[in-house]
Write a protein that holds these residues in place. Structure first.
Motif, mmCIF file in Angstrom:
data_model
loop_
_atom_site.group_PDB
_atom_site.id
_atom_site.type_symbol
_atom_site.label_atom_id
_atom_site.label_comp_id
_atom_site.label_asym_id
_atom_site.label_seq_id
_atom_site.Cartn_x
_atom_site.Cartn_y
_atom_site.Cartn_z
ATOM 1 N N UNK A 92 40.844 52.567 17.866
ATOM 2 C CA UNK A 92 40.807 51.378 17.020
ATOM 3 C C UNK A 92 42.159 51.105 16.365
ATOM 4 N N UNK A 93 42.804 52.124 15.835
ATOM 5 C CA UNK A 93 44.108 51.918 15.199
ATOM 6 C C UNK A 93 45.170 51.594 16.242
ATOM 7 N N UNK A 94 45.162 52.300 17.359
ATOM 8 C CA UNK A 94 46.126 52.010 18.429
ATOM 9 C C UNK A 94 45.953 50.607 18.986
ATOM 10 N N UNK A 95 44.700 50.211 19.220
ATOM 11 C CA UNK A 95 44.431 48.866 19.730
ATOM 12 C C UNK A 95 44.822 47.798 18.729
ATOM 13 N N UNK A 96 44.523 48.026 17.452
ATOM 14 C CA UNK A 96 44.901 47.065 16.412
ATOM 15 C C UNK A 96 46.406 46.940 16.268
#
Length: 108
Positions: A92-96
């Motif tokens: 989630x953090x990497x994608x965001x």
């Protein structure tokens, strides 16, 4: 001579990092129960830190000037959505982060 100073700085940082990683196991390792205050902090600190990071990241965002904070809002929304769907913090953090960088290059 400068290389020696850099080596000492790196060694000091490495030792301090090692100590902070080992200390919880030394104090709370084994079969002993964790103190209630540590259990409480383990539950409340992660969401509090995430909230503080979101506020920090949005502190210089202007919602009245183009692009009106659209990249930030879309990236935060994507992080929340992916995390709710996949329950994977790294994803989630990497994608965001990837989406935010893509948006500021194309919108901002």
């Amino acid at each position: 001579m400068k290389e020696t100073g850099a080596i000492w700085i790196v060694m000091t940082a490495a030792i301090c990092t090692l100590i902070t990683r080992i200390a919880p196991f030394m104090f709370f390792g084994g079969k002993r129960d964790l103190p209630k205050v540590i259990e409480y902090l383990g539950k409340v600190l992660p969401p509090a830190i995430m909230g503080a990071l979101i506020i920090y990241c949005l502190k210089n965002t202007s919602f009245t000037i183009d692009p009106y904070g659209i990249p930030e809002v879309l990236a935060i929304s994507a992080v929340v959505l992916v995390h709710l769907m996949k329950r994977n913090t790294l994803l989630s953090i990497g994608g965001g982060t990837f989406l935010y960088m893509l948006l500021i290059q194309n919108i901002g």
